[in-house]
Structures are given as structure tokens and as C-alpha cells.
Design a protein around this motif. Structure first.
Motif, PDB file in Angstrom:
ATOM      1  N   GLU A  29       3.396  -1.145   4.734  1.00 39.13           N
ATOM      2  CA  GLU A  29       4.464  -1.834   3.992  1.00 39.13           C
ATOM      3  C   GLU A  29       5.829  -1.624   4.664  1.00 39.13           C
ATOM      4  O   GLU A  29       6.648  -2.545   4.726  1.00 39.13           O
ATOM      5  CB  GLU A  29       4.470  -1.429   2.507  1.00 39.13           C
ATOM      6  CG  GLU A  29       4.767   0.021   2.226  1.00 39.13           C
ATOM      7  CD  GLU A  29       4.389   0.462   0.786  1.00 39.13           C
ATOM      8  OE1 GLU A  29       3.180   0.672   0.532  1.00 39.13           O
ATOM      9  OE2 GLU A  29       5.289   0.599  -0.061  1.00 39.13           O
ATOM     10  N   TYR A  33       8.521  -4.552   6.332  1.00 39.30           N
ATOM     11  CA  TYR A  33       9.983  -4.666   6.139  1.00 39.30           C
ATOM     12  C   TYR A  33      10.698  -4.752   7.490  1.00 39.30           C
ATOM     13  O   TYR A  33      11.645  -5.529   7.653  1.00 39.30           O
ATOM     14  CB  TYR A  33      10.535  -3.471   5.357  1.00 39.30           C
ATOM     15  CG  TYR A  33       9.966  -3.316   3.964  1.00 39.30           C
ATOM     16  CD1 TYR A  33       9.788  -4.418   3.130  1.00 39.30           C
ATOM     17  CD2 TYR A  33       9.603  -2.053   3.487  1.00 39.30           C
ATOM     18  CE1 TYR A  33       9.258  -4.261   1.855  1.00 39.30           C
ATOM     19  CE2 TYR A  33       9.081  -1.893   2.216  1.00 39.30           C
ATOM     20  CZ  TYR A  33       8.903  -2.992   1.405  1.00 39.30           C
ATOM     21  OH  TYR A  33       8.383  -2.837   0.159  1.00 39.30           O
ATOM     22  N   ASN A 283       5.872  -0.183  -4.306  1.00 40.43           N
ATOM     23  CA  ASN A 283       7.244  -0.673  -4.205  1.00 40.43           C
ATOM     24  C   ASN A 283       8.276   0.426  -4.506  1.00 40.43           C
ATOM     25  O   ASN A 283       9.350   0.151  -5.036  1.00 40.43           O
ATOM     26  CB  ASN A 283       7.428  -1.873  -5.171  1.00 40.43           C
ATOM     27  CG  ASN A 283       8.687  -2.685  -4.866  1.00 40.43           C
ATOM     28  OD1 ASN A 283       9.242  -2.616  -3.771  1.00 40.43           O
ATOM     29  ND2 ASN A 283       9.159  -3.438  -5.857  1.00 40.43           N
ATOM     30  N   THR A 332      14.151  -0.359  -6.139  1.00 43.78           N
ATOM     31  CA  THR A 332      12.820  -0.415  -5.543  1.00 43.78           C
ATOM     32  C   THR A 332      12.981  -0.580  -4.034  1.00 43.78           C
ATOM     33  O   THR A 332      14.081  -0.831  -3.538  1.00 43.78           O
ATOM     34  CB  THR A 332      12.037  -1.620  -6.077  1.00 43.78           C
ATOM     35  OG1 THR A 332      12.731  -2.826  -5.695  1.00 43.78           O
ATOM     36  CG2 THR A 332      11.913  -1.577  -7.607  1.00 43.78           C
ATOM     37  N   SER A 333      11.845  -0.450  -3.333  1.00 42.97           N
ATOM     38  CA  SER A 333      11.878  -0.707  -1.883  1.00 42.97           C
ATOM     39  C   SER A 333      12.420  -2.112  -1.630  1.00 42.97           C
ATOM     40  O   SER A 333      13.269  -2.324  -0.763  1.00 42.97           O
ATOM     41  CB  SER A 333      10.473  -0.613  -1.266  1.00 42.97           C
ATOM     42  OG  SER A 333       9.740   0.453  -1.797  1.00 42.97           O
ATOM     43  N   ARG A 334      11.906  -3.070  -2.427  1.00 39.66           N
ATOM     44  CA  ARG A 334      12.300  -4.477  -2.272  1.00 39.66           C
ATOM     45  C   ARG A 334      13.808  -4.673  -2.473  1.00 39.66           C
ATOM     46  O   ARG A 334      14.452  -5.418  -1.731  1.00 39.66           O
ATOM     47  CB  ARG A 334      11.494  -5.301  -3.283  1.00 39.66           C
ATOM     48  CG  ARG A 334      11.582  -6.801  -3.164  1.00 39.66           C
ATOM     49  CD  ARG A 334      10.920  -7.330  -1.909  1.00 39.66           C
ATOM     50  NE  ARG A 334      11.905  -7.899  -1.012  1.00 39.66           N
ATOM     51  CZ  ARG A 334      11.655  -8.237   0.253  1.00 39.66           C
ATOM     52  NH1 ARG A 334      10.468  -8.047   0.791  1.00 39.66           N
ATOM     53  NH2 ARG A 334      12.597  -8.746   0.997  1.00 39.66           N
ATOM     54  N   ASP A 335      14.387  -4.010  -3.503  1.00 36.43           N
ATOM     55  CA  ASP A 335      15.840  -4.111  -3.752  1.00 36.43           C
ATOM     56  C   ASP A 335      16.629  -3.666  -2.521  1.00 36.43           C
ATOM     57  O   ASP A 335      17.635  -4.278  -2.150  1.00 36.43           O
ATOM     58  CB  ASP A 335      16.280  -3.198  -4.908  1.00 36.43           C
ATOM     59  CG  ASP A 335      15.655  -3.597  -6.237  1.00 36.43           C
ATOM     60  OD1 ASP A 335      15.284  -4.783  -6.390  1.00 36.43           O
ATOM     61  OD2 ASP A 335      15.540  -2.713  -7.117  1.00 36.43           O
ATOM     62  N   ASP A 338      16.289  -6.289   0.208  1.00 41.87           N
ATOM     63  CA  ASP A 338      17.065  -7.494  -0.110  1.00 41.87           C
ATOM     64  C   ASP A 338      18.549  -7.276   0.144  1.00 41.87           C
ATOM     65  O   ASP A 338      19.247  -8.157   0.641  1.00 41.87           O
ATOM     66  CB  ASP A 338      16.839  -7.903  -1.574  1.00 41.87           C
ATOM     67  CG  ASP A 338      15.474  -8.567  -1.761  1.00 41.87           C
ATOM     68  OD1 ASP A 338      14.887  -8.999  -0.739  1.00 41.87           O
ATOM     69  OD2 ASP A 338      14.985  -8.629  -2.907  1.00 41.87           O
TER      70      ASP A 338
END
Ligand code: ADP
Ligand code: MG
Length: 349
Positions: A29, A33, A283, A332-335, A338
Motif C-alpha cells: 500500500e 502511494y 488505511n 488516515t493514510s489516504r487523508d 490527498d
């Protein structure tokens, strides 16, 4: 020793190909990224991605990975698993470093102001760790039932080229002091050789001070006053311990990156080399350490503007407090990713 490690030539159009080893746990993952950010920022790097089957009894995948790194000169790496518990089956991470003769592990440990819950602030020190011998020789045997012997191998040649790397690094970066970390009061021959060699090499660098410290006291000094250290020069196992202590003081396993150098190849990875099996796919993994490793790689390849673009986006994000739970944040990882993408976009406009 060459003053600067060799940099692979770019292909036509200025592109580089780099070996990508996602490894196990959170590795895949985190690599996704890196690829996403590279694509977004228009980084001229292509990946040759190689998966190493952790259950395989052969080392065919690993051999292929090593061949690929020999061809490309550079790799970005997650932690590789070795499932077998058999003695004689050596860790694939160790095998890779040994095969490529990556005798230096270098960590530049710098605090992020945005990590407000870190145990120590304003740290800026460098750890230069022997990466291919010492306690990691993996030569163990049970001589008679109930008696196990384990070999620690220290050589003058490896101690010398590592010390030289540390002093050259100090000279190049305007650092003032090298501290050799050892246990030569007990391991008089092995650590004694490591310490003596560093003293010999130090004579060629009169402008840089040399001190030394026993590993146990070093751990205590690091926790209570890490600011006394500048460049730390250590054997393999002590280096692993010291790296983990320093990373723990700054914010844990998810923040800093490390470099593995030899005279021919360079491998970039997160500083504490964790698998993160229990947090994979949720995440929540902190992506910063792997991103920092990717930025180090870009700088090594000479892609300075792309490195700076991504580095600034990372720093802005962390220092704005957009950080994962391990750093005391709520993102989160996603935040985190982004926001890094947003910062890159702003800088490009
Ligand atoms: P090892 O691979 O040596 O077994 P672990 O994977 O168990 O190490 O990692 C040690 C600790 O650090 C675990 O608590 C793990 O969840 C945490 N950790 C490792 N990497 C990260 C990361 N990128 N983000 C957040 N926590 C991490
Ligand atoms: Mg673990």
C-alpha cells in the motif's frame, strides 16, 4: 572510497528505471502511494516491480530482484518476509544487503515541528551503521545440546571503509563530531577493532572531533539528551538499536527513511525496516517514511526539482498536523496522501 556513490545514467529523455520491491505487510500500500504521487508530480522514473513470494522455499525471486538492482543500480524497498524459521535459511533482507555489498546504512534523523507529541524536539543527528557483518553474520550452531554459539564478525576492511564513509559524510555536510558506539570494554577484540579503526581513520580528518561511547550509556544519553550527538558511527546490531531509539524519540516507525549504500548500488527504505503486518490494509499506516525514502532516491538520481516539490509537500502536510494516529494525529493514510497531492498541485500552479 569514492566521495560520492555512483549515480546511474538516465535513459534517453532523462528517465530512470528503478527496482521496486514492495515486500510484505504495509509495503504494497505504501508503494501504491509512492506511484500515485510520482505520477501526479510527473516524476521521470519507471519502476521495475518485483514481488518476492514469502512462502517460497527457493530464492529465485530474490535472485531476480538482486539481478534487477544490479542492472538499475537503485531500488526502493519495503520489508521482505522470510517465513522459514529453519537455521540456515537466512533473512532475505540480510541476504540482499550482503549480496549487493551495501556496507553502509545511513539515517539522517531530523525532527518535524508538526509532530507535537514527540518525546524530544529539534533533533538533527546522523547514524552511520555497519550493514553487512557484526552480529548479523547469522552463523549460529548448537555445539552440544543446550549450548548455542553465535558468531559476531568484525573485519578491519569493513570497519575502515565505514569509518571513512562517516568522516567523509561529516566533512561534506559540515558536521563537527563523530561518536563511535561500541562495547569494547567487554568485546575487546571485535568492538576493540571497530573502535581502533575509527581512531586511525579520524587522524586523516583533523577538523572533525572523534569521541566514543559504550552502547548502554548511549541509549541512556539518547533518551535524556540526544542533542549532544552529531554523527554516530556504529556496528550493525548497536546501529539497529540506536536507530530504533532515535526514531522512537522523533515519532516512531512511520516517519524517517534510511539509505543503504555500497560502492555500486543504493537501496532506499523506511529507517526502521518494519513489516507492519498488523496494520496492513486498514488505511492507518503512516506513509511518510516510505515517501521520504522515495524523495531520497530522487535526490540521489539527480531529479532535484521533483525531490524538492514532493519534500515540500510532505513537510507542509506533516507540519500542518495532517498526520496519522501513530504520530498522535487523526488522519488516515489516504487523508495524508490527498493533502500531499493538494500541496503538489498548489506548487505547480
Ligand atoms: P517488525 O517488522 O520488525 O516485526 P512491526 O511491523 O511489528 O515490526 O512494527 C513495529 C511497530 O511499528 C508496530 O507496532 C507497527 O504497527 C508500527 N509501525 C511500523 N510501521 C508503521 C507505519 N508505517 N505506520 C504506523 N505504524 C507503523
Ligand atoms: Mg512484527
Amino acid at each position: 572510497i569514492k566521495k560520492v556513490m555512483p549515480i546511474p545514467k538516465a535513459h534517453y529523455g532523462g528517465r530512470h528505471t528503478v527496482t521496486l520491491l514492495p515486500g510484505a505487510g504495509i509495503g504494497p500500500e505504501l508503494m501504491s502511494y509512492v506511484k500515485e504521487i510520482f505520477r501526479y508530480a510527473g516524476v521521470p522514473v519507471d519502476f521495475e516491480e518485483i514481488h518476492i513470494d514469502p512462502n517460497s522455499d527457493t530464492n529465485d525471486d530474490l535472485d531476480y530482484a538482486i539481478t534487477s538492482i544490479r542492472r538499475n543500480g537503485v531500488a526502493l524497498k519495503g520489508n521482505i518476509e522470510t517465513r522459514s524459521k529453519d537455521v540456515g535459511v537466512i533473512s532475505r533482507n540480510v541476504a540482499l544487503r550482503n549480496e549487493l555489498d551495501l556496507y553502509v546504512n545511513a539515517l539522517h534523523c531530523v525532527s518535524y515541528p508538526g509532530v507535537t507529541n514527540s518525546r524530544q524536539k529539534n533533533i538533527d543527528l546522523v547514524i552511520i551503521r555497519q550493514n553487512t557483518e557484526g552480529e548479523y553474520a547469522m552463523l549460529e550452531h548448537e555445539s552440544v545440546p543446550g549450548v548455542v554459539e553465535s558468531m559476531k564478525v568484525i573485519t578491519r576492511s569493513n570497519s575502515e571503509r565505514l569509518a571513512r564513509y562517516a568522516f567523509e559524510y561529516a566533512r561534506r555536510h559540515g558536521r563537527k563530531k563523530v561518536t563511535t558506539i561500541h562495547k569494547a570494554n567487554i568485546m575487546k577484540l571485535s568492538d576493540g577493532l571497530f573502535l581502533e579503526t575509527s581512531r586511525k581513520v579520524a587522524k586523516e580528518y583533523p577538523e572533525i572531533a572523534l569521541s566514543d561511547m559504550i552502547i548502554d550509556n548511549t541509549c541512556m544519553q539518547l533518551v535524556s539528551n540526544p542533542h549532544q550527538f552529531d554523527v554516530m558511527l556504529t556496528t550493525n546490531l548497536y546501529g539497529s538499536i540506536v536507530s530504533n531509539v532515535v526514531c522512537g524519540l522523533l515519532g516512531g516507525a512511520g516517519l524517517l527513511a534510511g539509505k543503504n549504500y555500497g560502492d555500486h548500488y543504493t537501496v532506499f527504505e523506511p529507517a526502521t525496516r518494519n513489516t507492519g503486518a498488523s496494520i496492513a490494509g486498514k488505511n492507518i499506516a503512516n506513509p511518510i517514511a516510505m515517501l521520504n525514502a522515495a524523495v531520497d532516491m530522487l535526490r540521489h538520481l539527480g531529479h532535484k526539482s521533483h525531490a524538492a516539490l514532493i519534500q515540500n509537500a510532505i513537510n507542509k502536510t506533516v507540519n500542518a498536523g495532517i498526520i496519522t494516529k501513530d504520530l498522535g494525529g487523526a488522519s488516515t493514510s489516504r487523508d495524508v496522501i490527498d493533502n500531499i497531492l493538494k500541496c503538489i498541485k498548489q506548487a505547480q500552479n
